[in-house]
Design an enzyme around this catalytic site. Sequence first.
Site, short mmCIF file in Angstrom:
data_model
loop_
_atom_site.label_atom_id
_atom_site.label_comp_id
_atom_site.label_asym_id
_atom_site.label_seq_id
_atom_site.Cartn_x
_atom_site.Cartn_y
_atom_site.Cartn_z
N ASP A 179 0.92 -1.13 0.00
CA ASP A 179 0.00 0.00 0.00
C ASP A 179 0.96 1.19 0.00
O ASP A 179 1.55 1.51 1.02
CB ASP A 179 -0.88 0.02 1.25
CG ASP A 179 -1.92 1.12 1.16
OD1 ASP A 179 -1.52 2.26 0.83
OD2 ASP A 179 -3.11 0.87 1.38
N HIS A 180 1.15 1.79 -1.16
CA HIS A 180 2.29 2.70 -1.27
C HIS A 180 2.12 3.96 -0.42
O HIS A 180 3.07 4.68 -0.22
CB HIS A 180 2.57 3.04 -2.73
CG HIS A 180 1.48 3.82 -3.32
ND1 HIS A 180 0.42 3.26 -3.94
CD2 HIS A 180 1.26 5.14 -3.31
CE1 HIS A 180 -0.41 4.19 -4.31
NE2 HIS A 180 0.07 5.34 -3.93
N HIS A 242 -5.99 2.57 1.05
CA HIS A 242 -5.17 3.73 1.41
C HIS A 242 -5.76 4.54 2.57
O HIS A 242 -5.05 4.92 3.50
CB HIS A 242 -4.97 4.65 0.21
CG HIS A 242 -4.47 3.96 -1.01
ND1 HIS A 242 -3.42 3.07 -0.98
CD2 HIS A 242 -4.86 4.02 -2.30
CE1 HIS A 242 -3.19 2.63 -2.20
NE2 HIS A 242 -4.06 3.18 -3.02
N1 LIG Z 1 -0.35 0.55 -5.92
C1 LIG Z 1 -1.13 1.17 -6.76
O1 LIG Z 1 -1.83 2.10 -6.45
C2 LIG Z 1 -1.07 0.72 -8.15
C3 LIG Z 1 -0.71 1.62 -9.11
C4 LIG Z 1 -0.59 1.16 -10.38
C5 LIG Z 1 -0.85 -0.16 -10.65
N2 LIG Z 1 -1.24 -0.99 -9.67
C6 LIG Z 1 -1.50 -2.40 -9.95
O2 LIG Z 1 -0.32 -2.92 -10.51
C7 LIG Z 1 -0.63 -3.83 -11.54
C8 LIG Z 1 0.09 -3.45 -12.83
O3 LIG Z 1 -0.33 -2.19 -13.26
P1 LIG Z 1 0.18 -1.53 -14.61
O4 LIG Z 1 -0.34 -0.15 -14.61
O5 LIG Z 1 1.63 -1.74 -14.80
O6 LIG Z 1 -0.60 -2.39 -15.72
P2 LIG Z 1 -0.25 -2.55 -17.27
O7 LIG Z 1 0.48 -1.37 -17.79
O8 LIG Z 1 -1.51 -2.95 -17.94
O9 LIG Z 1 0.77 -3.76 -17.29
C9 LIG Z 1 0.36 -5.08 -17.09
C10 LIG Z 1 1.55 -5.99 -17.14
O10 LIG Z 1 1.08 -7.32 -17.01
C11 LIG Z 1 1.65 -8.11 -18.03
N3 LIG Z 1 0.72 -9.17 -18.40
C12 LIG Z 1 -0.57 -9.03 -18.83
N4 LIG Z 1 -1.09 -10.24 -19.10
C13 LIG Z 1 -0.12 -11.15 -18.85
C14 LIG Z 1 -0.05 -12.56 -18.96
N5 LIG Z 1 -1.09 -13.30 -19.39
N6 LIG Z 1 1.10 -13.16 -18.63
C15 LIG Z 1 2.16 -12.45 -18.21
N7 LIG Z 1 2.16 -11.11 -18.09
C16 LIG Z 1 1.03 -10.48 -18.42
C17 LIG Z 1 1.88 -7.16 -19.17
O11 LIG Z 1 2.92 -7.63 -19.97
P3 LIG Z 1 2.73 -8.12 -21.52
O12 LIG Z 1 1.70 -7.25 -22.13
O13 LIG Z 1 4.10 -7.96 -22.09
O14 LIG Z 1 2.32 -9.52 -21.39
C18 LIG Z 1 2.33 -5.91 -18.43
O15 LIG Z 1 3.70 -5.97 -18.17
C19 LIG Z 1 -2.15 -3.83 -11.63
O16 LIG Z 1 -2.63 -4.89 -10.84
C20 LIG Z 1 -2.58 -2.55 -10.98
O17 LIG Z 1 -3.83 -2.64 -10.36
C21 LIG Z 1 -1.32 -0.57 -8.42
#
Ligand SMILES: NC(=O)c1ccc[n+]([C@@H]2O[C@H](COP(=O)([O-])OP(=O)(O)OC[C@H]3O[C@@H](n4cnc5c(N)ncnc54)[C@H](OP(=O)(O)O)[C@@H]3O)[C@@H](O)[C@H]2O)c1
Length: 504
Positions: A179-180, A242
């Site tokens: 939880d950043h 948060h």
């Molecule tokens: N702490 C927070 O407030 C916060 C902030 C941001 C994000 N998050 C969470 O962090 C996560 C990632 O967010 P993001 O913004 O980076 O999302 P994103 O830009 O959509 O990236 C998703 C990642 O997952 C990979 N992926 C998708 N399907 C996959 C599969 N079948 N096998 C392997 N890899 C797969 C994608 O890689 P490929 O397309 O190359 O497969 C990509 O690297 C989410 O769960 C989001 O809810 C949390």
Amino acid sequence: MEPTTLILFGATGDLAKRKIYPALYNLFADQKLPPSFSLIGLGRREHSDASFQAHVEQSLRQFSRREIRDSASLQSFLTMFRYCILDAGRKEDYAKLLQMVEEREQALRIQPNRLFYLSVGPEFFEKIAAHIQESGLGSANGWKRLVIEKPFGHDLQTARDLNRKLSQAFTEREIFRIDHYLGKPIVQKLEELHQTDPLLRELWSSRRVANVQITASETVGVEERAGYYDQAGAIRDMFQNHMLQLLMMVASHFPADLPRGDGRSKKRSVMEALRPLVKQNTGAAVIRGQYQAGEIQNTPVIGYTAEPGIDSASRNDTFVAAKLLIDDDYWRDVPFYIRTGKRMREKSTRIVVEFKDAKTKSGSRAPNLLVFEIGPDEAITLQFQSKDSSQLEAFDPIRIDAPVSPGNVPEAYENLIDDALHGDPTFFAHWDEVELSWKWVQPVLEAFEENLVPLHLYAAGTYGPAESDRLLAEDGFHWWFDIKPNQPSEQKEGEQSYAYHTNY
Ligand SMILES: NC(=O)c1ccc[n+]([C@@H]2O[C@H](COP(=O)([O-])OP(=O)(O)OC[C@H]3O[C@@H](n4cnc5c(N)ncnc54)[C@H](OP(=O)(O)O)[C@@H]3O)[C@@H](O)[C@H]2O)c1
């Protein structure tokens, strides 16, 4: 620090690019990475090691708080990065990954200490944890840890199901739930101040405190997250995690001799003492809002239901305000007001503690305030009301704490990744906290679902629906520091169209 291999799921994603690589680079520049460190990035997209390293370099140039000046040092950072194509659902990809991890460990002659970081959608969490276990990736003769991003469940039941599944592969001590907000310097200071400042401990109870207000407001709308956000709303996206974490941090009493890491039991006690809501009566304590068209910084913006990807009949909450009561000896009868929303007047995350016992000669209220500015500015100030209340809120703020060089403060992700590398769980959400948070929120989710709580519309660029002000007015209070409608507000640095931006 022990040698570590970081295995990053979601290495091609947005979060890795904006937060994780810059955090790792800044830890490297501060000589805080383990002496033998290596990262294996995973995703379905094609990358060679070289093109992956170029991708990482580009992210640093765009998002690192430190400018990249020294190319030799940049190169030694990038050489620690490797890439492996992996589809989260394909068993054989984990065998390939295991081979690559072992080869790296052997080449570097390091123990198999493995930090698995899941920066992927929540639909993959269980699957990946199970594959880590089945493939043998998680059973080497070193330590293993799992860092997991939000969301942790969609409600109480799904959170419990997820935790049960993760527990088959990782123990609670091995799970680091990000939880950043807990990585933010001012939030971390709350615990430290408590432990080191006897005056603050003395002030911290219903004897002195009239109420506590916690606000996290964003000016952005749903941006590119419409599909997710319309299912989650402010209650799941911000409040359950948060906002309740901020409540736990501000309401906990951390004794001076508390061993590091034990603060989480204090936070759990706060959640256990939180007065539960009854679904039918939720509307008395919780305000639900949704933004309509309006103006942000003099620019017209559309309403929530006109946003691309949002159902025009959606009754999703983009704003939640609530009054919470903690039934313990410290806080009985002190209201904690929480609000969070999108498309609000300003971007701000702040905690205000309003003190009692400040009657003027005229008998009107003139309270002193302790203010924790968490973002975008960071500071802790004690504010004494200097004038009679007839002259309205005029404060003399005394700075208690603020970063010496604001541009040079570690970002939340740096603090958290550093802690995870050290195995220090202090600023990660324990399962007990997550479960108790969902337990408190569950009747609210159901009341929203069954429309037992009215949905109040508010114009974009305001502080949410008027009912949120009424929630405090009923107790004789008001939200502090709201800018009046015709008062100009400054565009703060860091205000950018990133859907997660308040979150940072
Ligand atoms: N702490 C927070 O407030 C916060 C902030 C941001 C994000 N998050 C969470 O962090 C996560 C990632 O967010 P993001 O913004 O980076 O999302 P994103 O830009 O959509 O990236 C998703 C990642 O997952 C990979 N992926 C998708 N399907 C996959 C599969 N079948 N096998 C392997 N890899 C797969 C994608 O890689 P490929 O397309 O190359 O497969 C990509 O690297 C989410 O769960 C989001 O809810 C949390």
